[in-house]
Design a protein around this motif. Structure first.
Motif, PDB file in Angstrom:
ATOM      1  N   VAL A   1      -7.552 -24.116 -28.683  1.00  0.00           N
ATOM      2  CA  VAL A   1      -8.736 -24.901 -29.072  1.00  0.00           C
ATOM      3  C   VAL A   1      -8.662 -25.286 -30.550  1.00  0.00           C
ATOM      4  O   VAL A   1      -8.958 -26.427 -30.933  1.00  0.00           O
ATOM      5  N   LEU A   2      -8.252 -24.343 -31.399  1.00  0.00           N
ATOM      6  CA  LEU A   2      -8.112 -24.632 -32.823  1.00  0.00           C
ATOM      7  C   LEU A   2      -7.031 -25.684 -33.068  1.00  0.00           C
ATOM      8  O   LEU A   2      -7.177 -26.538 -33.952  1.00  0.00           O
ATOM      9  N   ALA A   3      -5.951 -25.640 -32.298  1.00  0.00           N
ATOM     10  CA  ALA A   3      -4.892 -26.647 -32.427  1.00  0.00           C
ATOM     11  C   ALA A   3      -5.423 -28.028 -32.076  1.00  0.00           C
ATOM     12  O   ALA A   3      -5.099 -29.029 -32.740  1.00  0.00           O
ATOM     13  N   ILE A   4      -6.243 -28.099 -31.038  1.00  0.00           N
ATOM     14  CA  ILE A   4      -6.843 -29.380 -30.651  1.00  0.00           C
ATOM     15  C   ILE A   4      -7.768 -29.883 -31.754  1.00  0.00           C
ATOM     16  O   ILE A   4      -7.761 -31.074 -32.116  1.00  0.00           O
ATOM     17  N   TYR A   5      -8.567 -28.978 -32.322  1.00  0.00           N
ATOM     18  CA  TYR A   5      -9.443 -29.358 -33.438  1.00  0.00           C
ATOM     19  C   TYR A   5      -8.623 -29.872 -34.615  1.00  0.00           C
ATOM     20  O   TYR A   5      -8.995 -30.869 -35.266  1.00  0.00           O
ATOM     21  N   ALA A   6      -7.495 -29.214 -34.886  1.00  0.00           N
ATOM     22  CA  ALA A   6      -6.640 -29.623 -36.008  1.00  0.00           C
ATOM     23  C   ALA A   6      -6.088 -31.027 -35.826  1.00  0.00           C
ATOM     24  O   ALA A   6      -5.775 -31.712 -36.803  1.00  0.00           O
ATOM     25  N   MET A   7      -5.959 -31.461 -34.567  1.00  0.00           N
ATOM     26  CA  MET A   7      -5.449 -32.813 -34.305  1.00  0.00           C
ATOM     27  C   MET A   7      -6.355 -33.886 -34.885  1.00  0.00           C
ATOM     28  O   MET A   7      -5.909 -34.986 -35.202  1.00  0.00           O
TER      29      MET A   7
END
Length: 224
Positions: free
Chosen positions: A200-206
Protein backbone atom coordinates in the motif's frame (compact mmCIF):
# COMPACT_ATOMS: atom_id res chain seq x y z
CA UNK A 1 13.31 15.60 7.33
CA UNK A 2 12.04 19.18 7.48
CA UNK A 3 13.22 19.63 3.87
CA UNK A 4 10.48 17.29 2.68
CA UNK A 5 6.86 18.12 1.92
CA UNK A 6 3.89 16.92 3.93
CA UNK A 7 3.13 13.99 1.63
CA UNK A 8 6.62 12.63 2.27
CA UNK A 9 6.03 13.04 6.01
CA UNK A 10 2.94 10.84 5.63
CA UNK A 11 4.91 8.21 3.73
CA UNK A 12 7.73 8.28 6.29
CA UNK A 13 5.35 8.00 9.24
CA UNK A 14 3.52 5.13 7.54
CA UNK A 15 6.79 3.36 6.80
CA UNK A 16 7.93 3.85 10.39
CA UNK A 17 4.62 2.42 11.60
CA UNK A 18 5.10 -0.65 9.44
CA UNK A 19 8.64 -1.04 10.81
CA UNK A 20 7.37 -0.80 14.39
CA UNK A 21 4.80 -3.49 13.61
CA UNK A 22 7.47 -5.82 12.22
CA UNK A 23 9.84 -5.17 15.13
CA UNK A 24 7.11 -5.99 17.66
CA UNK A 25 6.33 -9.26 15.88
CA UNK A 26 10.02 -10.17 15.76
CA UNK A 27 10.59 -9.17 19.37
CA UNK A 28 7.75 -11.35 20.65
CA UNK A 29 8.74 -14.27 18.44
CA UNK A 30 12.39 -14.11 19.52
CA UNK A 31 11.67 -13.41 23.18
CA UNK A 32 13.71 -10.24 23.53
CA UNK A 33 15.74 -9.73 20.36
CA UNK A 34 14.92 -7.24 17.62
CA UNK A 35 14.60 -7.30 13.85
CA UNK A 36 15.10 -3.54 13.39
CA UNK A 37 16.71 -2.13 16.57
CA UNK A 38 20.34 -3.08 16.01
CA UNK A 39 21.71 -1.08 18.95
CA UNK A 40 19.73 -3.36 21.23
CA UNK A 41 20.94 -6.44 19.38
CA UNK A 42 24.54 -5.26 19.66
CA UNK A 43 24.16 -5.06 23.43
CA UNK A 44 22.49 -8.48 23.50
CA UNK A 45 25.38 -9.85 21.42
CA UNK A 46 27.97 -8.51 23.84
CA UNK A 47 26.14 -9.77 26.92
CA UNK A 48 25.32 -13.09 25.24
CA UNK A 49 28.98 -13.72 24.46
CA UNK A 50 29.57 -13.78 28.22
CA UNK A 51 26.42 -15.46 29.55
CA UNK A 52 24.31 -16.98 26.73
CA UNK A 53 26.03 -18.11 23.49
CA UNK A 54 22.69 -19.01 21.87
CA UNK A 55 21.45 -15.44 22.22
CA UNK A 56 24.77 -14.17 20.87
CA UNK A 57 24.47 -16.40 17.78
CA UNK A 58 20.96 -15.18 17.05
CA UNK A 59 21.99 -11.55 17.61
CA UNK A 60 24.88 -11.77 15.14
CA UNK A 61 22.60 -13.48 12.61
CA UNK A 62 20.11 -10.62 12.85
CA UNK A 63 22.87 -8.01 12.63
CA UNK A 64 24.28 -9.64 9.50
CA UNK A 65 20.83 -9.93 7.93
CA UNK A 66 20.07 -6.26 8.66
CA UNK A 67 23.34 -5.07 7.13
CA UNK A 68 22.77 -7.34 4.16
CA UNK A 69 19.37 -5.71 3.69
CA UNK A 70 20.95 -2.25 3.76
CA UNK A 71 23.50 -3.29 1.13
CA UNK A 72 20.82 -4.84 -1.08
CA UNK A 73 18.56 -1.82 -0.66
CA UNK A 74 21.34 0.59 -1.57
CA UNK A 75 22.19 -1.37 -4.72
CA UNK A 76 18.52 -1.60 -5.67
CA UNK A 77 18.11 2.14 -5.06
CA UNK A 78 21.00 2.91 -7.39
CA UNK A 79 19.46 0.74 -10.10
CA UNK A 80 15.89 1.98 -9.61
CA UNK A 81 16.75 5.68 -9.86
CA UNK A 82 13.67 7.91 -9.57
CA UNK A 83 11.51 4.83 -8.93
CA UNK A 84 13.48 4.09 -5.76
CA UNK A 85 10.86 4.56 -3.06
CA UNK A 86 8.18 2.40 -4.62
CA UNK A 87 10.65 -0.31 -5.69
CA UNK A 88 12.24 -0.53 -2.24
CA UNK A 89 8.85 -0.75 -0.56
CA UNK A 90 7.77 -3.52 -2.93
CA UNK A 91 10.99 -5.42 -2.20
CA UNK A 92 10.36 -5.00 1.53
CA UNK A 93 6.82 -6.31 1.08
CA UNK A 94 8.18 -9.30 -0.83
CA UNK A 95 10.73 -10.11 1.86
CA UNK A 96 8.09 -9.91 4.58
CA UNK A 97 5.69 -12.09 2.59
CA UNK A 98 8.48 -14.63 2.05
CA UNK A 99 9.19 -14.56 5.79
CA UNK A 100 5.57 -15.39 6.51
CA UNK A 101 5.55 -18.17 3.93
CA UNK A 102 8.71 -19.79 5.29
CA UNK A 103 7.31 -19.71 8.80
CA UNK A 104 4.05 -21.22 7.56
CA UNK A 105 5.87 -24.17 5.98
CA UNK A 106 8.06 -24.86 8.99
CA UNK A 107 11.20 -22.91 8.01
CA UNK A 108 10.73 -20.53 10.92
CA UNK A 109 14.48 -20.27 11.51
CA UNK A 110 14.66 -18.15 8.36
CA UNK A 111 11.63 -15.99 9.13
CA UNK A 112 13.19 -13.52 11.56
CA UNK A 113 16.46 -13.01 9.62
CA UNK A 114 14.33 -12.16 6.58
CA UNK A 115 12.40 -9.66 8.70
CA UNK A 116 15.71 -8.10 9.74
CA UNK A 117 16.85 -7.96 6.09
CA UNK A 118 13.57 -6.24 5.19
CA UNK A 119 14.10 -3.67 7.95
CA UNK A 120 17.64 -2.98 6.75
CA UNK A 121 16.32 -2.56 3.22
CA UNK A 122 13.49 -0.21 4.21
CA UNK A 123 15.99 2.23 5.70
CA UNK A 124 17.24 2.98 2.18
CA UNK A 125 13.82 4.31 1.12
CA UNK A 126 14.64 7.93 1.94
CA UNK A 127 18.04 9.07 0.64
CA UNK A 128 19.72 12.27 -0.41
CA UNK A 129 23.17 12.49 -1.97
CA UNK A 130 24.04 8.93 -1.03
CA UNK A 131 23.03 9.23 2.63
CA UNK A 132 19.94 8.08 4.51
CA UNK A 133 17.88 11.22 5.11
CA UNK A 134 15.10 9.66 7.20
CA UNK A 135 15.77 6.62 9.37
CA UNK A 136 12.49 4.77 9.85
CA UNK A 137 13.51 2.00 12.26
CA UNK A 138 15.71 3.78 14.80
CA UNK A 139 14.28 6.57 16.91
CA UNK A 140 17.12 7.87 19.11
CA UNK A 141 18.26 10.39 16.50
CA UNK A 142 14.64 11.24 15.70
CA UNK A 143 13.89 12.04 19.34
CA UNK A 144 17.05 14.18 19.58
CA UNK A 145 15.93 16.17 16.53
CA UNK A 146 12.41 16.41 17.96
CA UNK A 147 13.85 17.92 21.14
CA UNK A 148 16.07 20.31 19.19
CA UNK A 149 13.23 21.52 16.96
CA UNK A 150 10.97 21.93 19.98
CA UNK A 151 13.64 24.05 21.66
CA UNK A 152 14.00 26.07 18.44
CA UNK A 153 10.26 26.74 18.46
CA UNK A 154 10.43 27.95 22.06
CA UNK A 155 13.30 30.27 21.09
CA UNK A 156 11.29 31.82 18.26
CA UNK A 157 12.28 29.52 15.42
CA UNK A 158 9.90 27.59 13.12
CA UNK A 159 6.78 26.91 15.13
CA UNK A 160 6.00 23.45 13.78
CA UNK A 161 9.44 22.12 12.84
CA UNK A 162 9.18 19.42 15.52
CA UNK A 163 5.98 17.88 14.16
CA UNK A 164 7.52 15.53 11.53
CA UNK A 165 9.85 13.98 14.09
CA UNK A 166 7.05 13.44 16.58
CA UNK A 167 4.92 11.89 13.82
CA UNK A 168 7.74 9.51 12.93
CA UNK A 169 8.10 8.36 16.55
CA UNK A 170 4.35 8.06 17.10
CA UNK A 171 4.08 6.03 13.89
CA UNK A 172 6.63 3.51 15.13
CA UNK A 173 4.98 3.21 18.55
CA UNK A 174 1.50 2.82 17.07
CA UNK A 175 2.78 0.19 14.65
CA UNK A 176 4.44 -1.71 17.49
CA UNK A 177 1.18 -1.72 19.46
CA UNK A 178 -0.67 -3.09 16.44
CA UNK A 179 2.03 -5.69 15.81
CA UNK A 180 1.86 -6.87 19.41
CA UNK A 181 -1.91 -7.26 19.29
CA UNK A 182 -1.80 -9.12 15.97
CA UNK A 183 1.04 -11.42 17.04
CA UNK A 184 -0.79 -12.43 20.22
CA UNK A 185 -3.77 -13.37 18.08
CA UNK A 186 -2.23 -14.79 14.91
CA UNK A 187 1.42 -15.55 15.74
CA UNK A 188 4.04 -15.03 13.03
CA UNK A 189 1.31 -15.14 10.38
CA UNK A 190 0.62 -11.54 11.43
CA UNK A 191 3.66 -10.53 9.37
CA UNK A 192 1.46 -10.82 6.27
CA UNK A 193 -0.28 -7.65 7.46
CA UNK A 194 3.00 -5.73 7.33
CA UNK A 195 3.70 -7.10 3.84
CA UNK A 196 0.32 -5.75 2.71
CA UNK A 197 1.03 -2.34 4.27
CA UNK A 198 4.36 -2.17 2.42
CA UNK A 199 2.55 -2.70 -0.88
CA UNK A 200 0.00 0.00 0.00
CA UNK A 201 2.85 2.39 0.84
CA UNK A 202 4.51 1.58 -2.49
CA UNK A 203 1.29 2.45 -4.30
CA UNK A 204 1.07 5.72 -2.35
CA UNK A 205 4.68 6.48 -3.29
CA UNK A 206 3.74 6.19 -6.97
CA UNK A 207 1.69 9.37 -6.64
CA UNK A 208 4.51 11.42 -5.12
CA UNK A 209 6.42 11.90 -8.35
CA UNK A 210 10.05 10.96 -9.03
CA UNK A 211 12.40 10.54 -6.09
CA UNK A 212 15.40 12.79 -5.57
CA UNK A 213 18.78 11.31 -6.64
CA UNK A 214 20.02 8.69 -4.19
CA UNK A 215 23.69 9.28 -5.01
CA UNK A 216 25.72 12.46 -4.79
CA UNK A 217 26.70 13.82 -8.20
CA UNK A 218 30.29 13.11 -9.14
CA UNK A 219 32.59 16.07 -9.62
CA UNK A 220 35.88 16.21 -11.44
CA UNK A 221 39.00 16.46 -9.39
CA UNK A 222 40.76 19.79 -9.36
CA UNK A 223 43.33 20.18 -12.10
CA UNK A 224 41.64 17.86 -14.60
Amino acid sequence: MTGYGRRIWVLAAGTSSMAGYVDAVGFLKLGGLFVSFMSGNSTRLAVGMMVDPQVARMAITLLAAFVGGVVAGTLISAAAGSWRKRVILLVVGGLLALSGALDLYGWDGWATPLMAAAMGCVNTTFQRAGEVSIGVTYMTGTLVKFGQRLADALLGGPRWGWVPYLALWLGLVAGAVAGSVMYLRFGTASIWGAAGVAVVLAIYAMFLGPAEPSRAPRTREAGR
